[in-house]
Write an enzyme that holds these catalytic residues in place. Sequence first.
Site, short mmCIF file in Angstrom:
data_model
loop_
_atom_site.label_atom_id
_atom_site.label_comp_id
_atom_site.label_asym_id
_atom_site.label_seq_id
_atom_site.Cartn_x
_atom_site.Cartn_y
_atom_site.Cartn_z
N TYR A 24 99.58 104.79 38.62
CA TYR A 24 98.97 105.72 39.57
C TYR A 24 99.88 106.09 40.73
CZ TYR A 24 98.33 101.17 41.67
OH TYR A 24 98.55 99.93 42.16
N GLU A 105 107.06 96.02 39.77
CA GLU A 105 105.84 96.02 40.59
C GLU A 105 105.68 94.74 41.41
OE1 GLU A 105 103.84 98.38 41.28
OE2 GLU A 105 104.25 99.86 39.73
#
Length: 160
Positions: A24, A105
């Site tokens: 996202y 991440e």
Amino acid sequence: MIIAPSFSSAIANTATKATSCFVYGTLMSPEVLETLLGRVPTTIPKAILQHHSRHPVRGRVYPGVIPTPGSTAAVGVAPTTINTVEGVLLLGIEPLEMICLDYFEDEGVDYTRSNVQVTVPHVHQDGQPKNEIMSDYGEYSKEGTIETNAYIWALGASEL
């Protein structure tokens, strides 16, 4: 050559089957994916993650997603009317590519890779119904949802 135990155990514990991942933010960029993975995976745009909200991360250039109030993991989150996040579903992510995405991440520190369900649009790709494509990458339902991975912000709403 010595491999750190945590990295070697991560490799040993990964499944051998390709998977999918809902993204996202930065990972929606084909340029970023090409740099990280050496390729751009097949994508399904306009995938929706329900019961979560996207927020800018304070002092950083990327967003974080947290559960919204009323969801099972929404602890200490202020009420909001925004409860969906639009993103991209990456398909055919190989186990070692997932490890690469985990590293990017900062999985386990800033983000936690979690199993989530996302809704995908009912469209055809290359003449093949989307659910036939999806069945190769995860559990797909006739309602248009698939169980997949997503990186959920782990440091709490106060850091957003």
